[in-house]
Enzyme design. Structure first.
Site, PDB file in Angstrom:
ATOM      1  N   GLY A 241       0.813  -1.213   0.000  1.00  0.00           N
ATOM      2  CA  GLY A 241       0.000   0.000   0.000  1.00  0.00           C
ATOM      3  C   GLY A 241       0.843   1.257   0.000  1.00  0.00           C
ATOM      4  O   GLY A 241       0.674   2.138  -0.823  1.00  0.00           O
ATOM      5  N   ILE A 466      -0.580  -5.710   4.943  1.00  0.00           N
ATOM      6  CA  ILE A 466      -0.211  -5.232   3.609  1.00  0.00           C
ATOM      7  C   ILE A 466       1.163  -5.755   3.202  1.00  0.00           C
ATOM      8  O   ILE A 466       1.867  -5.146   2.396  1.00  0.00           O
ATOM      9  CB  ILE A 466      -0.260  -3.692   3.537  1.00  0.00           C
ATOM     10  CG1 ILE A 466       0.689  -3.056   4.550  1.00  0.00           C
ATOM     11  CG2 ILE A 466      -1.677  -3.197   3.760  1.00  0.00           C
ATOM     12  CD1 ILE A 466       0.791  -1.539   4.414  1.00  0.00           C
ATOM     13  N   GLY A 509       0.565   0.507  12.949  1.00  0.00           N
ATOM     14  CA  GLY A 509      -0.267  -0.685  12.937  1.00  0.00           C
ATOM     15  C   GLY A 509       0.084  -1.699  13.998  1.00  0.00           C
ATOM     16  O   GLY A 509      -0.776  -2.169  14.753  1.00  0.00           O
ATOM     17  N   ALA A 510       1.362  -2.066  14.080  1.00  0.00           N
ATOM     18  CA  ALA A 510       1.786  -3.058  15.067  1.00  0.00           C
ATOM     19  C   ALA A 510       1.614  -2.524  16.478  1.00  0.00           C
ATOM     20  O   ALA A 510       1.176  -3.250  17.389  1.00  0.00           O
ATOM     21  CB  ALA A 510       3.238  -3.453  14.817  1.00  0.00           C
ATOM     22  N   LYS A 617      12.415 -11.272  12.230  1.00  0.00           N
ATOM     23  CA  LYS A 617      12.490 -11.502  10.786  1.00  0.00           C
ATOM     24  C   LYS A 617      11.641 -10.487  10.020  1.00  0.00           C
ATOM     25  O   LYS A 617      12.115  -9.866   9.061  1.00  0.00           O
ATOM     26  CB  LYS A 617      12.046 -12.926  10.451  1.00  0.00           C
ATOM     27  CG  LYS A 617      12.090 -13.242   8.957  1.00  0.00           C
ATOM     28  CD  LYS A 617      11.688 -14.694   8.674  1.00  0.00           C
ATOM     29  CE  LYS A 617      12.757 -15.660   9.141  1.00  0.00           C
ATOM     30  NZ  LYS A 617      12.459 -17.060   8.709  1.00  0.00           N
ATOM     31  N   GLN A 622      11.132  -5.220   7.033  1.00  0.00           N
ATOM     32  CA  GLN A 622      10.605  -3.867   6.926  1.00  0.00           C
ATOM     33  C   GLN A 622      11.726  -2.831   6.866  1.00  0.00           C
ATOM     34  O   GLN A 622      11.689  -1.894   6.069  1.00  0.00           O
ATOM     35  CB  GLN A 622       9.688  -3.569   8.114  1.00  0.00           C
ATOM     36  CG  GLN A 622       8.324  -4.207   8.002  1.00  0.00           C
ATOM     37  CD  GLN A 622       7.524  -3.599   6.875  1.00  0.00           C
ATOM     38  OE1 GLN A 622       7.114  -2.447   6.951  1.00  0.00           O
ATOM     39  NE2 GLN A 622       7.313  -4.355   5.826  1.00  0.00           N
ATOM     40  N   GLY A 687       7.132   2.159  15.791  1.00  0.00           N
ATOM     41  CA  GLY A 687       6.909   1.832  14.390  1.00  0.00           C
ATOM     42  C   GLY A 687       8.191   1.498  13.663  1.00  0.00           C
ATOM     43  O   GLY A 687       9.249   2.080  13.926  1.00  0.00           O
ATOM     44  N   GLU A 690       8.677   2.755   8.475  1.00  0.00           N
ATOM     45  CA  GLU A 690       9.130   3.987   7.837  1.00  0.00           C
ATOM     46  C   GLU A 690      10.475   4.493   8.351  1.00  0.00           C
ATOM     47  O   GLU A 690      11.100   5.336   7.701  1.00  0.00           O
ATOM     48  CB  GLU A 690       8.050   5.057   8.000  1.00  0.00           C
ATOM     49  CG  GLU A 690       6.791   4.703   7.218  1.00  0.00           C
ATOM     50  CD  GLU A 690       5.573   5.510   7.607  1.00  0.00           C
ATOM     51  OE1 GLU A 690       4.962   6.126   6.726  1.00  0.00           O
ATOM     52  OE2 GLU A 690       5.226   5.512   8.802  1.00  0.00           O
TER      53      GLU A 690
END
Length: 731
Positions: A241, A466, A509-510, A617, A622, A687, A690
């Site tokens: 996304g 996502i 999200g997490a 992992k 990410q 997070g 990003e």
């Protein structure tokens, strides 16, 4: 009944005491086999019986209004069912955070490629043919502004300041005043935007490629003029996304409207070119950095001004200076933004909005200042780390940036870095660069339900996956809290009939969905503790065995009937009292060809402090993905527009160059430093998605400078620009 928890105080570290050893482990994704075998159904997979196919018709003018759509121009084509249009179809994607009202322009066209109608046919091919043939008449505006550099419609915000920047800059012994530019970018997720709409009476079920279902449900209901309880959205698997699927899009609205009118299911899938033309872009930026320092390297003044663009009426503006406002301390700080109104694809949130482009400039400016001071770039950053947020005065809830810088320098061999332009291997200049990384951390309201039975547990939430590993981490949290094997936990996602989650976006999200799952499981632990006759703190659940109150018994015997708990979490006082952010440091080594200007990244290292790591992992994946995107922003990614019409020239992955395997070094390492953020959320996480991109590109560009003396101010640093910069530097 949902138990609501507000984050009002520091939280105990229960996950450090449970002892099951599942949280943090580098476990495989449970849905992985389905994805690699093609058994994971995405939005456009598995058509309902009788489904028709819709193709969006898009505007061929840059600005104006529609005066007519001639349906008869396609009515005789074989397989065509109908043409649907009207004000409801002229809808731009929701911008920024989902939930903001998107532009509803009536009969107006705001940019070339804007969806304006839908052609529905028995086959995709027939619908595509008719969409291309449909005759649309327009009243085009004259003198449409499509180039942000020359736009006259400008909106300027009042500067945000702390201290007296002008006085501090004037008093500085060493100053820097530089301008940087970044190109527009696009979020080209692997799965194109798609929707399948099916009505049963006055209720709609939509299978969509969406990131934030709790918000998307309300947006879609508003678009259709029906109550939200009449809408169900399903999105169990979303193929990426990066912000482009935060809000409801034209494919979902069009599919739902057409399906309702026809009384049969309708599928709408965007082609890759339509995604580029009609879905959110990251704005181009023009940035001015002014830094002032004493001779010893202490920052006295920092100003970061920027200019971005968007279409008329949209409220989103790329938050370019977001990280600059808290990363370094100074006596005087100033930040101002100018927004140009142009006729281009709408600008919105793309992975790491703000930091992804703002830190490209900030972290290069810091290196330029270090060069002027004849100081090590790492030491300059270490000297200027603040104890509190310089703009708000909030103490940081947890920060290990200094440790990231020192650890990264040691692991990367920074002490072996050579003077600029002095290391050469044949026709290649070789150099090292580094940059800090920062990304603010958030907790967004989120709910989850956990069911515990004799054989295992189930987690239910409308949270999306996502590609980030949501199925894995929510299963790990529940298994850790309930003393189960991870195989005993089923995670059900992407269904708005489940409790509403934060959704996937902004790296929250997490933190958010994970905390809700944790709290629901904690409520079940409280019930089990009561049955064991012990306090919650005395209860131990490990490997299917419950212990407490001098008793021990199998968990399956303790659960006489299914236990169900639902919990919701939301931000509270700690979000006001403390400032939470992830921090890190990027290091890169590059080779620059002396004659072609080609840049090859040889190795990269990211050292990051990101709170508790839930799955080593998926977290590493990410971080690596973010670093690769940073490489693309620095060297390859450039969304080009025709300045005459504003239409996108680089409309697919053949012309818009994302880093390929050959561009990415085999030596890419991510190191996580142990950290807990007790003020952030109940599970002490930050997070991840990003932070990896933030500053990564600047480390590469700083390495290019060290290698050959070239400093590229207009990014990306393509070979022609590197050659020009080398010539300017006399390399």
């Amino acid at each position: 009944m949902t138990k609501t928890f507000r984050m009002d105080e520091a939280q105990p570290r229960l996950l450090d005491e449970t002892g099951q050893g599942i949280v943090g482990a580098p476990l495989d994704r449970p849905e992985g086999p389905k994805k690699v075998s093609g058994r994971a159904h995405y939005a456009a997979d598995g058509l309902p019986e009788g489904a028709a196919h819709g193709v969006l018709v898009r505007a061929t003018i840059s600005r104006g209004r529609i005066t007519g759509i001639d349906e008869s121009s396609v009515s005789g084509l074989g397989g065509v069912i109908g043409v649907f249009h009207g004000p409801e179809f002229l809808r731009n994607p929701a911008q920024g955070m989902a939930g903001e009202a998107p532009v509803q322009p009536g009969d107006e066209v705001h940019y070339h490629g804007q969806p304006i109608a839908l052609v529905v046919a028995e086959s995709f091919e027939a619908a595509r043919d008719a969409a291309q043939r449909l005759v649309v008449s327009y009243e085009a505006e004259e003198g449409v502004e499509t180039d942000p550099a020359s736009a006259s419609a400008l909106e300027q915000d009042d500067p945000e300041t702390a201290g007296d920047f002008d006085a501090a800059f004037a008093a500085s012994e060493v100053t820097l005043d530089r301008s940087y530019a970044t190109a527009p970018q696009v979020a080209a997720a692997m799965e194109p935007h798609a929707a399948v709409a099916e009505w049963e009476g006055d209720s709609l079920t939509l299978r969509g490629a969406l990131q934030m279902l709790r918000f998307n449900k309300d947006e879609l209901a508003d678009s259709l003029g029906i109550p939200a309880e009449k809408v169900r959205i399903l999105a169990p698997y979303v193929g990426g996304g990066f912000g482009s699927k935060l809000g409801i899009g034209p494919e979902a609205v069009a599919a739902a409207l057409a399906a309702r009118a026809l009384g049969r299911p309708v599928r709408v899938v965007m082609t890759r070119q339509t995604v580029f033309d009609a879905v959110l872009r990251r704005s181009e930026t023009s940035q001015r950095l002014r830094l002032g320092a004493d001779r010893d390297g202490r920052l006295r003044a920092l100003s970061h001004d920027d200019r971005v663009s968007n279409i008329e009426g949209e409220g989103f503006a790329e938050p370019v200076s977001q990280a600059s406002q808290f990363l370094y301390g100074a006596d005087g700080l100033s930040f101002a933004q100018t927004l140009a109104r142009v006729s281009r694809t709408p600008a919105g949130s793309v992975r790491a909005p703000g930091e992804a482009v703002g830190m490209l400039a900030l972290e290069q400016a810091m290196d330029e200042l270090a060069e002027a001071l004849e100081m090590c770039p790492v030491e300059l950053r270490l000297k200027n780390l603040p104890e509190k947020n310089p703009m708000t005065g909030q103490p940081f809830s947890a920060t290990r940036l200094a440790d990231c810088l020192r650890e990264g320098a040691d692991r990367f061999g920074w002490a072996d870095r050579k003077p600029m332009g002095s290391r050469r291997e044949g026709e290649w200049f070789v150099g090292m660069g580094m940059a800090s990384a920062a990304r603010s951390n958030m907790l967004v309201k989120s709910a989850a339900r956990v069911r515990l039975g004799a054989d295992g547990a189930v987690v239910e939430t409308d949270m999306t996956d996502i590609g980030t590993g949501t199925y894995a981490i929510l299963g790990q949290i529940a298994a850790e809290m309930l003393g189960l094997r991870v195989e005993q936990v089923e995670v059900r996602l992407g269904d708005t009939s489940f409790p509403g989650a934060s959704g996937s976006g902004g790296s929250f999200g997490a933190n958010s969905a994970g905390s809700a799952t944790f709290l629901a499981a904690k409520a079940i632990r409280e019930t089990l503790a009561g049955r064991m006759g012990c306090s919650l703190s005395e209860l131990t659940l490990q490997d299917g065995i419950a212990r407490g109150g001098n008793r021990e018994m199998p968990l399956s015997e303790l659960v006489e009937e299914e236990l169900v708990e639902e919990a919701s979490v939301e931000a509270g006082d700690t979000s006001e009292s403390h400032f939470s952010s992830g921090f890190g440091a990027h290091f890169a080594e590059v080779a620059v060809h002396a004659y072609t200007g080609e840049v090859r990244v040889r190795r990269m290292l990211g050292v990051m402090a990101m709170g508790r790591i839930l799955n080593e992992k998926t977290a590493r994946s990410q971080a690596l993905g973010g670093m690769i995107w940073g490489l693309g922003a620095a060297l390859t990614e450039e969304m080009a527009h025709d300045p005459r019409t504003g239409h996108v020239v680089t409309r697919d992955l053949a012309n818009y160059h994302v880093p390929a395997h050959a561009d990415v070094p085999g030596d890419m390492t991510v190191v996580f430093l142990e950290e807990r953020d007790d003020m952030a959320n109940p599970i002490q996480t930050k997070g991840i998605g990003e932070l990896g991109i933030s500053g990564a590109g600047a480390a590469i560009l700083n390495a290019v400078r060290n290698a050959c003396g070239a400093r590229v101010y207009d990014m990306p640093a393509t070979p022609d620009r590197v050659i020009a910069a080398m010539e300017a530097a006399g390399s």
